[in-house]
Motif scaffolding. Sequence first.
Motif, PDB file in Angstrom:
ATOM      1  N   SER A   1       0.839  -1.189   0.000  1.00 30.10           N
ATOM      2  CA  SER A   1       0.000   0.000   0.000  1.00 30.10           C
ATOM      3  C   SER A   1       0.879   1.245   0.000  1.00 30.10           C
ATOM      4  O   SER A   1       2.097   1.181   0.189  1.00 30.10           O
ATOM      5  CB  SER A   1      -0.965  -0.014   1.190  1.00 30.10           C
ATOM      6  OG  SER A   1      -0.259  -0.158   2.403  1.00 30.10           O
TER       7      SER A   1
ATOM      8  N   ASN B   1      -3.508   0.506  -3.679  1.00 28.37           N
ATOM      9  CA  ASN B   1      -4.275   0.523  -2.435  1.00 28.37           C
ATOM     10  C   ASN B   1      -4.634  -0.897  -1.988  1.00 28.37           C
ATOM     11  O   ASN B   1      -4.446  -1.872  -2.732  1.00 28.37           O
ATOM     12  CB  ASN B   1      -5.532   1.405  -2.558  1.00 28.37           C
ATOM     13  CG  ASN B   1      -6.530   0.876  -3.575  1.00 28.37           C
ATOM     14  OD1 ASN B   1      -6.748  -0.325  -3.705  1.00 28.37           O
ATOM     15  ND2 ASN B   1      -7.163   1.788  -4.308  1.00 28.37           N
TER      16      ASN B   1
ATOM     17  N   ARG C   1      -5.545  12.294   4.084  1.00 26.58           N
ATOM     18  CA  ARG C   1      -5.680  11.256   3.060  1.00 26.58           C
ATOM     19  C   ARG C   1      -7.153  10.953   2.842  1.00 26.58           C
ATOM     20  O   ARG C   1      -8.013  11.246   3.671  1.00 26.58           O
ATOM     21  CB  ARG C   1      -4.938   9.999   3.503  1.00 26.58           C
ATOM     22  CG  ARG C   1      -3.426  10.077   3.376  1.00 26.58           C
ATOM     23  CD  ARG C   1      -2.967  10.035   1.922  1.00 26.58           C
ATOM     24  NE  ARG C   1      -3.494   8.863   1.253  1.00 26.58           N
ATOM     25  CZ  ARG C   1      -2.949   7.647   1.328  1.00 26.58           C
ATOM     26  NH1 ARG C   1      -1.851   7.463   2.043  1.00 26.58           N
ATOM     27  NH2 ARG C   1      -3.484   6.635   0.684  1.00 26.58           N
TER      28      ARG C   1
ATOM     29  N   SER D   1      -8.307   5.065   3.308  1.00 23.94           N
ATOM     30  CA  SER D   1      -6.873   4.805   3.381  1.00 23.94           C
ATOM     31  C   SER D   1      -6.508   4.312   4.776  1.00 23.94           C
ATOM     32  O   SER D   1      -7.190   4.626   5.765  1.00 23.94           O
ATOM     33  CB  SER D   1      -6.078   6.075   3.057  1.00 23.94           C
ATOM     34  OG  SER D   1      -6.149   6.996   4.123  1.00 23.94           O
TER      35      SER D   1
ATOM     36  N   GLY E   1      -5.068  11.912  -2.375  1.00 23.35           N
ATOM     37  CA  GLY E   1      -4.893  10.485  -2.606  1.00 23.35           C
ATOM     38  C   GLY E   1      -3.506   9.940  -2.361  1.00 23.35           C
ATOM     39  O   GLY E   1      -3.262   8.769  -2.628  1.00 23.35           O
ATOM     40  N   SER E   2      -2.581  10.757  -1.851  1.00 23.57           N
ATOM     41  CA  SER E   2      -1.241  10.245  -1.569  1.00 23.57           C
ATOM     42  C   SER E   2      -0.624  11.035  -0.434  1.00 23.57           C
ATOM     43  O   SER E   2      -0.979  12.203  -0.194  1.00 23.57           O
ATOM     44  CB  SER E   2      -0.345  10.331  -2.807  1.00 23.57           C
ATOM     45  OG  SER E   2       0.037  11.670  -3.058  1.00 23.57           O
TER      46      SER E   2
END
Length: 303
Positions: free
Chosen positions: A100, A130, A196, A200, A227-228
């Motif tokens: 991940s 993910n 995040r 997540s 998203g990161s």
Amino acid sequence: MALNFHQLHIFYTVAERGSFSAAAQSLHMTQPAVTMQVQSLEDYFGTKLLQRSTKRIDLTEAGRALMPYARRSIELIRDTDQAMSAFTKQLKGRLQLGASLTIGEYILPRLLGPFGQSFPEISISMKVMNTAQIMDEIMNHQLTFGLIEAPVNHPDMQMEAVMSDELRLIVPKDHPLSKRPTVMLDEVVEYPFVLREQGSGTRLVMEEQLKRKNIDPADLKIVMELGSTGAVKSAVEAGLGVSFVSESSVKHEVALGLLHVVPIEDVRFKRQFYSIYLKSTLLPISAVTFLTFLREKDLQQWL
């Protein structure tokens, strides 16, 4: 004919997967070969172990009695591989795994070098994705195993904690909290947050700890969801808010003075990273050796 582990493993996989075709796919065998091995096991015991029908496979009474022994034999072989991996230095081959985002981007790159020095003949192919994608690829036999940031429940998956981590509060360099030696959690939650995305591992751990402190995550002032971890760090550096990220992911920015890590006095966001793989899969010795490396080495010396 002697009883052998290979046949027990095939029988167990057929029972777990519910069909000869699914077991054959899982074991990378042809369906006739799987059927033949189960029949040989039935011949050895002199009794039927599986009731076959056009739609499904059911265990007979004898099959149900055999299942815990088959499971224990698989676990024993895994434990044996793990115990002997410490003495195996001449391993060769290619190891495929999924990781991940935080693990794959910030943790494993720092560990693969030391691992490669101990086992130079093992080449590692890593996909960063993910948790849901990792599970899908494991189920479809495109990956041997994965490393994920939060526990999951799946009836076909074996999960085990292999590493520890801690989320830390990060703030921009000129933030009001940046010069404080410590802060309290109720102070922190008054500031805007960059987080995040929902689902997540990092977000899940943070929200669960907040709930333990009787703070509703829905009450946070969330100005942005990204998203990161890299995007989160950039947004915090730009002054858009504060956040929680893995301690290992911000060492570079902290060293350069771009971000500050501020200890929270009344709570710590500790978590585990987990290995995940199919219960019916016997991991290759290279994978067992890698997971043993993660569990038993002092990883902080490299992180």
